[in-house]
Enzyme design. Structure first.
Site, short mmCIF file in Angstrom:
data_model
loop_
_atom_site.label_atom_id
_atom_site.label_comp_id
_atom_site.label_asym_id
_atom_site.label_seq_id
_atom_site.Cartn_x
_atom_site.Cartn_y
_atom_site.Cartn_z
CD GLU A 28 -47.73 56.73 -12.26
OE1 GLU A 28 -48.95 56.60 -12.53
OE2 GLU A 28 -47.18 56.12 -11.33
CD GLU A 76 -49.96 53.07 -8.31
OE1 GLU A 76 -50.89 53.54 -8.96
OE2 GLU A 76 -48.77 53.06 -8.71
C1 LER Z 1 -50.16 53.90 -12.02
O1 LER Z 1 -49.99 54.84 -11.00
C2 LER Z 1 -48.95 53.09 -12.19
O2 LER Z 1 -47.98 53.26 -11.51
C3 LER Z 1 -48.96 52.09 -13.26
O3 LER Z 1 -47.90 51.20 -13.07
C4 LER Z 1 -50.25 51.34 -13.37
O4 LER Z 1 -50.21 50.64 -14.55
MN MN Z 2 -47.92 54.76 -9.95
#
Ligand code: LER
Ligand code: MN
Length: 270
Positions: A153, A247
């Site tokens: 990510e 999220e």
């Molecule tokens: C995790 O998926 C994310 O987006 C981060 O910002 C968490 O620290």
């Molecule tokens: Mn994230």
């Protein structure tokens, strides 16, 4: 595309972007009631719960496991894959690999977000990237053994300086032949870092393997100013058929955020 909602069990992440912090049975029940396809789990570690118990809850509530996070290694133990201390790097990698094993038993991929760390001070960018690459190679192989992907990510500049955008991260995965590793397009981070969200998704194309479904203010879609029609058009254009996983902050409260998310998902998908 399929819908997912985040369930967190990490006290240190209480103020983080996760919707349900209630017990897992309660979180699974709420996700099912609202009609989500799956849940994404943010757990303290692989010892927290036996994968068979998670499978039983998933079956009972007819929910998939979209992914499992690894960020507890950072928020609870301060671990990073690019820590200058070799012992700490090893500990970080062991934690990530243990979460890949855990997710693998559920047929779910693990996500590398905050545990990628950052470079600076005594650590050069090249050195940090070399450590990151070594760790990603081990993670890629471990995920492949389980028949799942590993999810990397890119984060916004306030959280990492490794990769902040999708296209350079996609090129990096290609360059290092990390063939079982896919990218997480977190719409919140992208809103900060990408000049054009649709273009960024098209540039990363088949490397996009997971989406964090968040508005510009990291709340439920519809709460901020991200223009979602073009994001959905780009996801369709690249043939994305994975999860749109919320999220997000549980605002104004978890149930309202979840309800707004599933409504936005249905409006966009249908
Ligand atoms: C995790 O998926 C994310 O987006 C981060 O910002 C968490 O620290
Ligand atoms: Mn994230």
């Amino acid at each position: 595309m399929k819908s997912a909602i985040t369930l967190a069990q990490v006290p240190e992440a209480k103020a983080g972007p996760f919707v349900f912090h209630q017990s897992l049975p309660d979180g699974f029940a709420r996700a099912e009631k609202l009609g989500f396809d799956a849940v994404e789990l943010f757990l303290p570690g692989p010892e927290f719960i036996d994968p068979e118990s998670v499978k039983a809850m998933a079956t009972e509530h007819d929910l998939g496991i979209a992914a499992v996070g690894t960020g507890a290694g950072m928020v609870q133990h301060g671990l990073s894959l690019t820590d200058p201390d070799p012992g700490r790097r090893t500990e970080a990698l062991e934690f990530v690999l243990s979460m890949i094993d855990f997710g693998g038993q559920l047929g779910a991929p693990a996500i590398l977000g905050s545990m990628q760390g950052k470079w600076g001070g005594e650590v050069s960018r090249d050195q940090s990237l070399a450590w990151l690459t070594e760790a990603l190679q081990a993670a890629d192989e471990c995920a492949a053994r389980h028949g799942v992907t590993f999810i990397y990510e890119p984060l916004n500049r306030y959280e990492t300086n490794q990769f902040n955008q999708l296209a350079p991260a996609a090129a990096y995965l290609d360059q290092h032949k990390l063939d079982h590793t896919v990218l997480l397009a977190d719409l919140f981070h992208m809103n900060i870092e990408e000049p054009d969200l649709g273009e960024a998704l098209r540039a990363a194309g088949p490397k996009v393997g997971h989406v964090h479904f968040a508005d510009s203010n990291r709340q439920a879609i519809g709460s901020g100013h991200t223009e979602m029609t073009s994001v959905l058009a780009a996801l369709r254009e690249i043939g994305y058929d994975g999860y749109l996983s919320a999220e997000i902050f549980p605002l104004p409260d978890p149930d309202t955020a979840a309800l707004q998310t599933i409504r936005a998902f249905r409006d966009l998908i249908n």
